[in-house]
Design a protein around this motif. Structure first.
Motif, PDB file in Angstrom:
ATOM      1  N   ILE A  28       0.836  -1.204   0.000  1.00 38.41           N
ATOM      2  CA  ILE A  28       0.000   0.000   0.000  1.00 38.41           C
ATOM      3  C   ILE A  28       0.871   1.254   0.000  1.00 38.41           C
ATOM      4  N   HIS A  29       1.946   1.245   0.786  1.00 39.40           N
ATOM      5  CA  HIS A  29       2.827   2.414   0.861  1.00 39.40           C
ATOM      6  C   HIS A  29       3.638   2.609  -0.423  1.00 39.40           C
ATOM      7  N   SER A  30       3.687   1.572  -1.265  1.00 41.52           N
ATOM      8  CA  SER A  30       4.380   1.726  -2.549  1.00 41.52           C
ATOM      9  C   SER A  30       3.506   2.459  -3.565  1.00 41.52           C
ATOM     10  N   LEU A  31       2.213   2.571  -3.268  1.00 43.40           N
ATOM     11  CA  LEU A  31       1.285   3.270  -4.145  1.00 43.40           C
ATOM     12  C   LEU A  31       1.326   4.767  -3.842  1.00 43.40           C
ATOM     13  N   LYS A  32       1.129   5.588  -4.870  1.00 37.91           N
ATOM     14  CA  LYS A  32       1.299   7.035  -4.722  1.00 37.91           C
ATOM     15  C   LYS A  32       0.023   7.768  -4.326  1.00 37.91           C
ATOM     16  N   THR A  33      -1.132   7.133  -4.491  1.00 39.93           N
ATOM     17  CA  THR A  33      -2.384   7.896  -4.409  1.00 39.93           C
ATOM     18  C   THR A  33      -3.358   7.386  -3.352  1.00 39.93           C
ATOM     19  N   VAL A  34      -2.876   6.577  -2.413  1.00 39.51           N
ATOM     20  CA  VAL A  34      -3.747   6.075  -1.348  1.00 39.51           C
ATOM     21  C   VAL A  34      -3.938   7.161  -0.296  1.00 39.51           C
ATOM     22  N   GLU A  35      -5.167   7.611  -0.134  1.00 38.78           N
ATOM     23  CA  GLU A  35      -5.460   8.654   0.849  1.00 38.78           C
ATOM     24  C   GLU A  35      -5.786   8.074   2.220  1.00 38.78           C
ATOM     25  N   LYS A  36      -6.256   6.840   2.218  1.00 34.63           N
ATOM     26  CA  LYS A  36      -6.758   6.274   3.467  1.00 34.63           C
ATOM     27  C   LYS A  36      -6.724   4.757   3.375  1.00 34.63           C
ATOM     28  N   SER A  37      -6.445   4.109   4.495  1.00 37.93           N
ATOM     29  CA  SER A  37      -6.510   2.652   4.568  1.00 37.93           C
ATOM     30  C   SER A  37      -7.167   2.286   5.898  1.00 37.93           C
ATOM     31  N   GLU A  38      -8.098   1.355   5.852  1.00 36.92           N
ATOM     32  CA  GLU A  38      -8.829   1.023   7.076  1.00 36.92           C
ATOM     33  C   GLU A  38      -9.011  -0.481   7.249  1.00 36.92           C
ATOM     34  N   VAL A  39      -9.135  -0.884   8.500  1.00 37.64           N
ATOM     35  CA  VAL A  39      -9.347  -2.274   8.890  1.00 37.64           C
ATOM     36  C   VAL A  39     -10.808  -2.451   9.291  1.00 37.64           C
ATOM     37  N   LEU A  40     -11.461  -3.425   8.699  1.00 40.07           N
ATOM     38  CA  LEU A  40     -12.863  -3.711   9.010  1.00 40.07           C
ATOM     39  C   LEU A  40     -12.942  -5.045   9.745  1.00 40.07           C
ATOM     40  N   PRO A  41     -13.218  -5.045  11.051  1.00 40.84           N
ATOM     41  CA  PRO A  41     -13.287  -6.299  11.802  1.00 40.84           C
ATOM     42  C   PRO A  41     -14.398  -7.212  11.283  1.00 40.84           C
ATOM     43  N   TYR A  42     -14.083  -8.484  11.161  1.00 46.06           N
ATOM     44  CA  TYR A  42     -15.053  -9.487  10.712  1.00 46.06           C
ATOM     45  C   TYR A  42     -16.261  -9.538  11.648  1.00 46.06           C
ATOM     46  N   HIS A  43     -17.437  -9.701  11.041  1.00 46.40           N
ATOM     47  CA  HIS A  43     -18.646  -9.956  11.821  1.00 46.40           C
ATOM     48  C   HIS A  43     -19.478 -11.017  11.099  1.00 46.40           C
ATOM     49  N   ALA A  44     -20.402 -11.628  11.813  1.00 45.31           N
ATOM     50  CA  ALA A  44     -21.187 -12.739  11.255  1.00 45.31           C
ATOM     51  C   ALA A  44     -22.627 -12.341  10.938  1.00 45.31           C
ATOM     52  N   MET A  45     -22.863 -11.038  10.748  1.00 49.11           N
ATOM     53  CA  MET A  45     -24.240 -10.592  10.519  1.00 49.11           C
ATOM     54  C   MET A  45     -24.824 -11.057   9.188  1.00 49.11           C
ATOM     55  N   GLY A  46     -23.945 -11.473   8.266  1.00 48.89           N
ATOM     56  CA  GLY A  46     -24.444 -11.946   6.982  1.00 48.89           C
ATOM     57  C   GLY A  46     -24.811 -13.418   6.966  1.00 48.89           C
ATOM     58  N   VAL A  47     -24.510 -14.148   8.049  1.00 48.41           N
ATOM     59  CA  VAL A  47     -24.753 -15.591   8.076  1.00 48.41           C
ATOM     60  C   VAL A  47     -26.208 -15.965   7.793  1.00 48.41           C
ATOM     61  N   PRO A  48     -27.195 -15.255   8.352  1.00 47.59           N
ATOM     62  CA  PRO A  48     -28.593 -15.613   8.040  1.00 47.59           C
ATOM     63  C   PRO A  48     -28.906 -15.581   6.546  1.00 47.59           C
ATOM     64  N   LYS A  49     -28.239 -14.713   5.797  1.00 49.18           N
ATOM     65  CA  LYS A  49     -28.463 -14.663   4.352  1.00 49.18           C
ATOM     66  C   LYS A  49     -27.951 -15.941   3.689  1.00 49.18           C
ATOM     67  N   TRP A  50     -26.793 -16.429   4.140  1.00 44.52           N
ATOM     68  CA  TRP A  50     -26.263 -17.685   3.618  1.00 44.52           C
ATOM     69  C   TRP A  50     -27.246 -18.817   3.892  1.00 44.52           C
ATOM     70  N   GLU A  51     -27.751 -18.846   5.115  1.00 42.65           N
ATOM     71  CA  GLU A  51     -28.680 -19.914   5.508  1.00 42.65           C
ATOM     72  C   GLU A  51     -29.968 -19.838   4.698  1.00 42.65           C
ATOM     73  N   LYS A  52     -30.462 -18.632   4.479  1.00 42.32           N
ATOM     74  CA  LYS A  52     -31.691 -18.450   3.704  1.00 42.32           C
ATOM     75  C   LYS A  52     -31.512 -18.928   2.266  1.00 42.32           C
ATOM     76  N   LEU A  53     -30.294 -18.719   1.725  1.00 43.47           N
ATOM     77  CA  LEU A  53     -29.997 -19.122   0.352  1.00 43.47           C
ATOM     78  C   LEU A  53     -29.578 -20.596   0.257  1.00 43.47           C
ATOM     79  N   GLY A  54     -29.440 -21.247   1.409  1.00 41.25           N
ATOM     80  CA  GLY A  54     -29.048 -22.648   1.423  1.00 41.25           C
ATOM     81  C   GLY A  54     -27.592 -22.876   1.056  1.00 41.25           C
ATOM     82  N   ILE A  55     -26.725 -21.886   1.312  1.00 37.57           N
ATOM     83  CA  ILE A  55     -25.299 -21.997   0.997  1.00 37.57           C
ATOM     84  C   ILE A  55     -24.537 -22.342   2.278  1.00 37.57           C
ATOM     85  N   PRO A  56     -23.744 -23.408   2.271  1.00 37.55           N
ATOM     86  CA  PRO A  56     -22.962 -23.760   3.467  1.00 37.55           C
ATOM     87  C   PRO A  56     -21.998 -22.632   3.838  1.00 37.55           C
ATOM     88  N   TYR A  57     -21.937 -22.295   5.115  1.00 33.74           N
ATOM     89  CA  TYR A  57     -21.068 -21.220   5.592  1.00 33.74           C
ATOM     90  C   TYR A  57     -19.876 -21.837   6.300  1.00 33.74           C
TER      91      TYR A  57
END
Length: 248
Positions: free
Chosen positions: A193-222
């Motif tokens: 990232i630091h080798s790039l010239k135009t990055v204004e911002k970099s952020e970390v997004l902590p994992y969460h499991a709020m999307g799991v019900p959508k997987w279950e509704k679609l019948g996709i193994p999580y």
């Protein structure tokens, strides 16, 4: 007669506050090839879903909210993977620029290639995109394949190309215990990232499991059912390397 451009839109959001600068109208496009194991929008994967709309229709809907677009706000197109519908996004952003509206593309970069006809279309899109929000899932190629099903080579190449062409970027990194918490990987990504010239911002997004019900509704193994949210220590470690503002 000019061909009518349409796109498959999954959903829209009127007051997005984390998808670019200021308050933004978010357009979620339908369709994505990657199968990220933690994806919280699996309903956007299929190209067959969504509602067919024109760029003009979407802009008209969005512009009703333009009085709220202070501090650089505007329109963000997200997904799914918006680059799979590049003609639609380009036309929408052209209309935005004709009306003085800031544009932001939220992408994982998976469709990027220097092959035609995509590459010429991408160059055209770059001209009308004010900010690219790029999700980099993993710096290690093998781990990236395990996480998403695809290589990351073309994604990193896209980031370098945007940098070479002076296009502003924000980088996002989802922190998933056991998958993206390795300190050496984070160091390598920070170096990239630091080798790039135009990055204004970099952020970390902590994992969460709020999307799991959508997987279950679609019948996709999580596959991450036993994965917990990252600890405070894991977040602090990642942010030490990967959270920063105004690198440019």
């Amino acid at each position: 007669m000019e061909e009518k451009i349409t796109g498959m839109v999954n959903a829209t959001e009127s007051f997005g506050a984390v998808d670019g600068p200021g308050i933004r109208f978010i357009v979620f496009m339908q369709g994505c090839r990657m199968r990220c194991r933690y994806c919280h929008n699996p309903e956007t994967w299929s190209m067959d879903g969504g509602i067919e709309r024109t760029p003009e229709e979407v802009f008209e809907q969005a512009y009703r909210y333009h009085s709220y677009w202070k501090n650089g706000g505007g329109i963000t197109v997200s997904g799914g993977e918006a680059l799979l519908q590049i003609d639609f996004v380009t036309r929408l952003f052209e209309i935005c620029h004709e009306n003085g509206v800031n544009t932001c593309l939220d992408t994982a970069g998976n469709p990027f290639t220097r092959e035609e006809p995509f590459f010429s279309k991408f160059n055209k899109l770059m001209e009308v995109t004010d900010l690219f929000m790029l999700d980099i899932k993993q710096i290690d190629e093998a781990k990236h394949k395990d996480l998403t099903g695809f290589t990351n080579r073309n994604i990193l190449e896209m980031a370098e190309y945007l940098s070479e062409n002076g296009k502003k970027m924000w980088i996002r990194y989802v922190l998933v215990p056991g998958l993206t918490t390795d300190e050496e990987d984070q160091k390598k990504l920070a170096e990239f990232i630091h080798s790039l010239k135009t990055v204004e911002k970099s952020e970390v997004l902590p994992y969460h499991a709020m999307g799991v019900p959508k997987w279950e509704k679609l019948g996709i193994p999580y596959s991450l059912k036993d994965v917990k949210a990252p600890t405070t220590e894991e977040i602090q470690q990642a942010e030490k390397y990967l959270k920063f503002d105004q690198v440019v």
